[in-house]
Design an enzyme around this catalytic site. Sequence first.
Site, short mmCIF file in Angstrom:
data_model
loop_
_atom_site.label_atom_id
_atom_site.label_comp_id
_atom_site.label_asym_id
_atom_site.label_seq_id
_atom_site.Cartn_x
_atom_site.Cartn_y
_atom_site.Cartn_z
CG ASN A 167 26.10 54.57 -12.75
OD1 ASN A 167 25.38 54.16 -11.85
ND2 ASN A 167 25.66 54.74 -13.98
CB SER A 243 24.00 44.60 -15.13
OG SER A 243 23.86 43.55 -14.19
CD GLU A 264 14.83 53.38 -14.17
OE1 GLU A 264 15.48 53.52 -15.22
OE2 GLU A 264 13.71 53.88 -14.00
P1 NDP Z 1 25.06 45.03 -11.18
O1 NDP Z 1 23.85 44.47 -11.81
O2 NDP Z 1 26.30 44.25 -11.17
O3 NDP Z 1 24.77 45.39 -9.64
C1 NDP Z 1 23.70 46.24 -9.26
C2 NDP Z 1 23.35 45.98 -7.82
O4 NDP Z 1 22.74 44.70 -7.68
C3 NDP Z 1 24.56 45.98 -6.88
O5 NDP Z 1 24.21 46.60 -5.68
C4 NDP Z 1 24.80 44.49 -6.71
O6 NDP Z 1 25.53 44.17 -5.57
C5 NDP Z 1 23.38 43.98 -6.64
N1 NDP Z 1 23.20 42.55 -6.87
C6 NDP Z 1 24.04 41.67 -7.45
N2 NDP Z 1 23.47 40.43 -7.49
C7 NDP Z 1 22.24 40.55 -6.92
C8 NDP Z 1 21.16 39.64 -6.69
N3 NDP Z 1 21.22 38.36 -7.05
N4 NDP Z 1 20.05 40.10 -6.09
C9 NDP Z 1 19.94 41.41 -5.74
N5 NDP Z 1 20.94 42.33 -5.94
C10 NDP Z 1 22.06 41.90 -6.53
O7 NDP Z 1 25.29 46.45 -11.86
P2 NDP Z 1 26.49 47.46 -11.66
O8 NDP Z 1 26.55 47.86 -10.22
O9 NDP Z 1 27.72 46.93 -12.29
O10 NDP Z 1 25.96 48.74 -12.46
C11 NDP Z 1 26.13 48.90 -13.82
C12 NDP Z 1 24.85 48.63 -14.56
O11 NDP Z 1 23.81 49.43 -14.03
C13 NDP Z 1 24.94 49.00 -16.02
O12 NDP Z 1 24.35 48.00 -16.81
C14 NDP Z 1 24.13 50.28 -16.11
O13 NDP Z 1 23.60 50.53 -17.38
C15 NDP Z 1 23.08 50.03 -15.10
N6 NDP Z 1 22.48 51.30 -14.66
C16 NDP Z 1 21.20 51.60 -15.06
C17 NDP Z 1 20.64 52.82 -14.74
C18 NDP Z 1 19.25 53.17 -15.14
O14 NDP Z 1 18.68 54.09 -14.54
N7 NDP Z 1 18.65 52.53 -16.12
C19 NDP Z 1 21.39 53.83 -13.98
C20 NDP Z 1 22.69 53.38 -13.58
C21 NDP Z 1 23.21 52.16 -13.93
P3 NDP Z 1 27.14 44.17 -5.58
O15 NDP Z 1 27.61 44.77 -6.85
O16 NDP Z 1 27.46 44.98 -4.41
O17 NDP Z 1 27.56 42.75 -5.48
#
Ligand code: NDP
Length: 507
Positions: A167, A243, A264
């Site tokens: 995002n 997430s 985060e």
């Molecule tokens: P995800 O948890 O789906 O993905 C986050 C990242 O983790 C991506 O780069 C993803 O790769 C990677 N990932 C997936 N599986 C693994 C694993 N097993 N080990 C290590 N990395 C992995 O989140 P989203 O990208 O859908 O983002 C949305 C979420 O992020 C929401 O819940 C939102 O609230 C949160 N968020 C929190 C923030 C904060 O500061 N608190 C700020 C912004 C967002 P890939 O997707 O490429 O497969």
Amino acid sequence: MASNFGGRVIRHGFTRTVTGPWNYVAGRRCKPSESLGSMKVPEPATGHVLCEVLVSGPLEVDRAVASAREVFPAWSKLSGRERGQKLIAAGRIIRENLEDISKLEVHDTGKPIWEARVDISSCADALEYYGGLAPAIIGQHVPLHGGSFAMVQRQPLGVIAGIGAWNFPMQTCVWKVAPALACGNTFVYKPSQFTPVTAVTLGEILTEAGVPDGVFNVIQGEGETGAKLCGHLDVAKLSFTGSIPTGIKVMEAGAKGIKSVTLELGGKSPLIIFEDADKKNAVKATLMANFLSQGQVCSNGSRVFVHSSVASEFMKQLVNATNKLKIGDPFNEDTTVGATIHEDHAKKILGYIASAKQEGATVLCGGERVIQPGKLASGWYLSPAVLGDCKDHMKVVREEVFGSIASVLVFDSEEEVVRRANDTNFGLAGAVFTKDIQRGHRVANAIEAGTVWINTYNLYPTEVPFGGYKHSGIGRENGLTAVDYFTQTRTVYVEMGDVDCGPLYQE
Ligand code: NDP
């Protein structure tokens, strides 16, 4: 290949178009040494393929971590001032090229250009802030008995693995990289598969600013690549934004390697509006708390609690303001709502609208796909939704939607609203709107969240810490606090007299 970047020569080929290759290792754009296939990345605005990115496998993870590890001794031995000057230079390059970089972010995310400009300038803010702070990251001198003393040295951790969500792609990356590098660490970053572009741009900018090759590396891939990076034995710390379910996996990987972990994570934050609140400001804040970046903001105040005595007037004004939002091409200056990140996510958001209706909520406005003309026709544009008749038990009220849905809930008393606001496992943020200064502070102090705004929403100056309570995370980013999360202390005791070992030693 050299190319021109806003008047500066970028050694490794940054152009104003979206071109690969997409890894950035040892100071250059490169293809992975070994690829697990490729990902076609959709451009949210058009739904068409923006770029094709090769997925990094274990060998490439090894190469990137080795690159960061090799340069760590030299980078960490620079003075804070020397490191800081390079970060400040990187901030300046960002400012000089703000427009080009913001456009890249729009291609990648579908958010309106005016918002992208805010995000990208906050990247410059962070680099300048931590660049300025770097010489002040120092230890302590602790006087002890008889002139003896201890030095508490503040040491970098080593190679940091950063993993980000889609995002705020460049901002998320910079919020980790700027403090980490200022503290003397080196970095390997994996962006989200949906937004691979600007982390690589950051690599080029850091190189241009004089940051040595290998200090900052980018590898692309999906969860599997992220998991390999988190599990790598030479990575000292995991800094994750995403997430909660993925955060749990990252924490498990950290536990296996006894690694420091910062998380985060998601939110479902309360925005509380009392009867004496300035109504216009409360409406403006509710728009900011729900509809920036198509509602895809972790700290969103998507549970809008309004006092019963002003609820119907507030909802009328909110709906009126929401209906004036302009949905369309994110590159247009007057667009206020751009495209949802991708089709699956848009459908998930629409699913929340359907479930809300089923559970008895009323859609006061929005909540539909708005087909755009011409080249934007395949993008997923959703009209921001305001829901009335919401109840705390509803799925749309309990779960993080991560889309433009504001659920309005009505309350009667302060005690009641505080209890309901805290009745969640999330704890990222919250806000209170009131003209009563004592109530404002009382409620702010009662909200179980890492950030609480009084009479505003969704501001994140670099100078103040950001992070979650409860399931919304561990650790903090930004502010002076971030230094604690990217350093460890080593205490060196110095004995100025004879060793005193009590009766253990007899002459
Ligand atoms: P995800 O948890 O789906 O993905 C986050 C990242 O983790 C991506 O780069 C993803 O790769 C990677 N990932 C997936 N599986 C693994 C694993 N097993 N080990 C290590 N990395 C992995 O989140 P989203 O990208 O859908 O983002 C949305 C979420 O992020 C929401 O819940 C939102 O609230 C949160 N968020 C929190 C923030 C904060 O500061 N608190 C700020 C912004 C967002 P890939 O997707 O490429 O497969």
